[in-house]
Design an enzyme around this catalytic site. Structure first.
Site, PDB file in Angstrom:
ATOM      1  N   CYS A   1       0.826  -1.191   0.000  1.00 34.95           N
ATOM      2  CA  CYS A   1       0.000   0.000   0.000  1.00 34.95           C
ATOM      3  C   CYS A   1       0.868   1.252   0.000  1.00 34.95           C
ATOM      4  CB  CYS A   1      -0.912   0.008   1.231  1.00 34.95           C
ATOM      5  SG  CYS A   1      -1.917  -1.475   1.414  1.00 34.95           S
TER       6      CYS A   1
ATOM      7  N   ASN B   1       1.718   0.050   5.436  1.00 35.59           N
ATOM      8  CA  ASN B   1       2.262  -0.410   4.157  1.00 35.59           C
ATOM      9  C   ASN B   1       3.171  -1.587   4.448  1.00 35.59           C
ATOM     10  OD1 ASN B   1       3.473  -0.696   1.611  1.00 35.59           O
ATOM     11  ND2 ASN B   1       4.966   0.918   2.017  1.00 35.59           N
ATOM     12  N   GLY B   2       2.834  -2.763   3.900  1.00 34.70           N
ATOM     13  CA  GLY B   2       3.704  -3.912   4.102  1.00 34.70           C
ATOM     14  C   GLY B   2       2.951  -5.171   4.464  1.00 34.70           C
TER      15      GLY B   2
ATOM     16  N   SER C   1      11.638 -12.295  -4.304  1.00 38.94           N
ATOM     17  CA  SER C   1      12.925 -11.977  -4.923  1.00 38.94           C
ATOM     18  C   SER C   1      14.062 -12.544  -4.090  1.00 38.94           C
ATOM     19  CB  SER C   1      13.093 -10.462  -5.074  1.00 38.94           C
ATOM     20  OG  SER C   1      13.545  -9.895  -3.854  1.00 38.94           O
ATOM     21  N   GLY C   2      15.268 -12.511  -4.648  1.00 40.11           N
ATOM     22  CA  GLY C   2      16.454 -12.983  -3.938  1.00 40.11           C
ATOM     23  C   GLY C   2      17.288 -11.872  -3.348  1.00 40.11           C
TER      24      GLY C   2
ATOM     25  N   ILE D   1      -4.093  -9.487   1.385  1.00 39.15           N
ATOM     26  CA  ILE D   1      -4.602 -10.357   2.441  1.00 39.15           C
ATOM     27  C   ILE D   1      -5.892  -9.755   2.990  1.00 39.15           C
ATOM     28  CG2 ILE D   1      -4.135 -11.254   4.771  1.00 39.15           C
ATOM     29  CD1 ILE D   1      -1.183 -11.297   4.045  1.00 39.15           C
TER      30      ILE D   1
END
Length: 641
Positions: free
Chosen positions: A2, A77-78, A365-366, A56
């Site tokens: 967000c 945000n997160g 991602s790595g 979610i």
């Protein structure tokens, strides 16, 4: 994922009621971060704004979100990956939940544990919480700095914050004038490290920090709530470390696969992204959706290695080719990053996010693997140099290697074995200064020549190395590898890597999750002895050994390529005119920051092949575009003030 924004009036005499349209304007500026829904909450003292990308609890996870009586509100945000573990604990303490969202955990955790609530969260986050009863605004950012948070004060004393700098720069009373020290930092690092921004009116909340602002109290300072502790003398065998690493990697990936929307992964063909995909494939009953970028220049193309991993794990793989002259995004990048940002890998990162968003809303991602397990080539070189530095006094090294570093020619065009100038210069320095010299886009000497005499005077002797020195003074280690890992955790990882991925992904409303930045994994890796990270010139030893049952040697032990673009070739070819127009044009020269003769010399030396100034030229081109954008706001007039 967000976007958040808001305003706060700290005055106890006359609580301000903010204009709804102004807060809407702030959230509209970051609608790309959350195109699904928007929400506002305004009351005396505070205004909270939110843009939502639904991941979610799509049905009931709207924000701002409140506690039972509406006295506590949060915009977030997160992702809090351990929220399902915290819910029953908080319920047992009497808290009532009305949603299935990780956001609601924040308000109840605040009620229960106050400022220490952040210590209970496992995830990536930036949030702002208002507690009416305590008359307190509370800001927080995750440990690794994955999610950004900017803040600052306006001319009328109001406090403003937002997920991106553009939330603040549009506000009346915001000080847009350029921070001279930030300019020096930028031309040293290629980005502006926390907590500075390019503007004097704004700061970045550093990673693992909170800021608590109570009505009627003075301006607060950020408070750190976590730090990585390097205790690399724990006895552990390579075999045991590999077994534990596989378990920890699987857990870090598993908790990040929670989603109510399509989920996939980036797959570059490097060790880190391949490790994440392999772990995902083992945890998923369906084929993992993976995506890669291919380059039409063989020296930059890893797509064949990505295909090898995709085939092994039967992923649903998609590849898109990026041409070697794909520099059309230059103007777009200026708008994305809001301040000068010169990591050219932002171009392919933007493209891979664009590709991923066609099929998924969440991608793993790595990122973080090199910092955590010692994968960068510069780590190996630094530790080798450090062994020599520790065997000779600094005064002697300066006397011997200093002149060699000055006299030895800059042979950018020669094979690497003949390029000794940088090594001699590093050996003549102390550890922190040497590492700064290694990571700098431009050397101290090059930056001094670049700046105008007036700008050097305004800097008053300030040098960007002070950023690293400040972190080194509080570092929990003095071991060679651990120290530079720590410095990167504080600067390069949040300031460059996480910034790049956040802006590129959010530009496409894509959420990116980073298992290799899982803070329990980072804490564990910090306790491993150096020999399990760097051994015999091999970086990331324990990670590669742990992955041998999962990935072929062609992936694990090939030469690292990175996510680079051919800047040197561009500036001698299709971007030559852009370089010329920038370095010999009026905007940089007229800013008062630069020496016009040096700008012209850099262009000439690069074009003729005498020096490789490509990184410096890219930094100048990006800065020039920033100035161009700011001109409409009178930035150039403020530069001269």
């Amino acid at each position: 994922m967000c976007g958040i924004a808001g305003l706060f009036s700290p005055s106890s005499n006359a609580p301000k009621v903010f204009d709804r349209g102004l807060v809407t304007h702030m959230t509209d500026a970051i609608v790309h971060r959350g195109p699904d829904e928007g929400g506002l909450h305004l009351e005396p003292h505070v205004a909270l704004g939110h843009r939502r990308l639904s991941i979610i609890d799509i049905a009931t996870g709207q924000q701002p979100l409140f506690n039972e009586d509406g006295s506590v509100a949060v915009v977030f945000n997160g992702e809090i990956y351990n929220f399902q573990e915290l819910v029953p604990e908080l319920q047992s303490l009497g808290h009532v939940f009305h949603t299935h969202s990780d956001t609601e955990v924040i308000v109840h955790a605040w009620e229960q544990w106050g400022e220490k609530c952040v210590e209970r969260f496992r995830g990536m986050f930036a949030f702002a919480l208002w507690d009416r009863n305590r008359r307190t605004l509370f800001l927080a950012r995750d440990r690794m700095g994955v999610k950004p948070l900017f803040y600052g004060w306006l001319a009328d004393g109001s406090f403003a914050f937002g997920s991106e700098l553009k939330c603040l720069t549009l506000l009346p009373g915001f000080d847009r004038s350029i921070d001279d020290f930030a300019v020096e930092d930028y031309f040293a690092y290629g980005y502006i490290p926390d907590p500075r921004t390019i503007h004097r009116g704004a700061l970045k909340l550093p990673p693992a920090c909170t800021l608590s602002y109570r009505v009627g109290e003075p301006r607060p300072e950020p408070r750190s709530y976590w730090d990585v502790s390097f205790e690399a003398d724990r006895p552990v065998s390579l075999e045991d470390a590999c077994a534990e690493l596989r378990e920890r990697l699987a857990e870090a990936v598993r908790i990040r696969m929670m989603s109510e929307v399509p989920l996939g992964a980036f797959l570059s063909g490097g060790v880190d992204s391949s490790a994440v995909v392999a772990a995902m494939a083992r945890l998923s009953t369906d084929p993992v959706k993976t995506c890669s970028i291919a380059f039409d220049v063989a020296s930059h193309d890893e797509s064949g290695y990505a295909a090898m991993v995709a085939q092994r794990y039967r992923t649903d793989h998609q590849v898109e080719q990026v041409k070697s002259d794909d520099f059309s995004l230059l103007e777009r990048l200026v708008d994305l990053y809001d301040e000068p940002y010169a990591d050219s890998s932002a171009l392919p990162t933007y493209r891979v996010c664009q590709l991923a968003r066609k099929r998924v809303t969440v991608a793993l991602s790595g990122d973080g693997g090199d910092e955590t397990f010692g994968g960068y080539r510069r780590y190996k070189l630094h530790t080798m140099e450090e062994r020599l530095r520790s065997s000779l006094p600094l005064g002697l090294r300066r006397m011997v290697f200093g002149p060699l570093g000055q006299l030895y020619p800059k042979l950018d065009w020669m094979p690497r074995m003949f390029r000794g100038k940088t090594t001699f210069q590093a050996l003549a320095r102390d550890s922190v200064d040497a590492y700064f010299h290694t990571v700098s886009v431009m050397s101290n000497e090059a930056r001094r020549a670049l700046y105008s005499p007036e700008f050097r005077r305004r800097l008053g002797g300030y040098n960007a190395v002070e950023v690293l020195r400040g972190h080194a003074r509080t570092a929990p280690t003095d071991q060679a590898l651990a120290l530079v890992q720590y410095l990167d955790y504080k600067t390069y990882l949040p300031g460059d890597i996480n910034t790049k991925v956040d802006r590129a992904s959010m530009a496409h409303s894509l959420e990116v999750r980073e298992p290799l930045m899982d803070h329990p994994l980072v804490e564990w890796a910090a306790t491993l002895p150096e020999r399990l990270k760097l051994s015999g010139g091999e970086g990331k030893l324990v990670l590669k050994k742990a992955l041998e049952p999962m990935l072929p040697d062609e992936i694990l032990y090939r030469q690292k390529m990175g996510f680079a673009v051919p800047l040197a070739k561009w500036f001698r070819g299709p971007l030559n005119e852009t370089a010329k127009a920038t370095l010999t044009g009026d905007r940089l020269a007229g800013s008062g920051l630069f020496d016009p003769a040096t700008l012209a010399r850099m262009y000439d030396e690069h074009t003729t092949g005498r020096r490789d100034w490509s990184s410096a030229i890219w930094s100048l081109v990006c800065f020039d575009r920033f100035l161009e954008r700011e001109t409409g706001a009178g930035m150039e007039r403020r530069l001269a003030a």
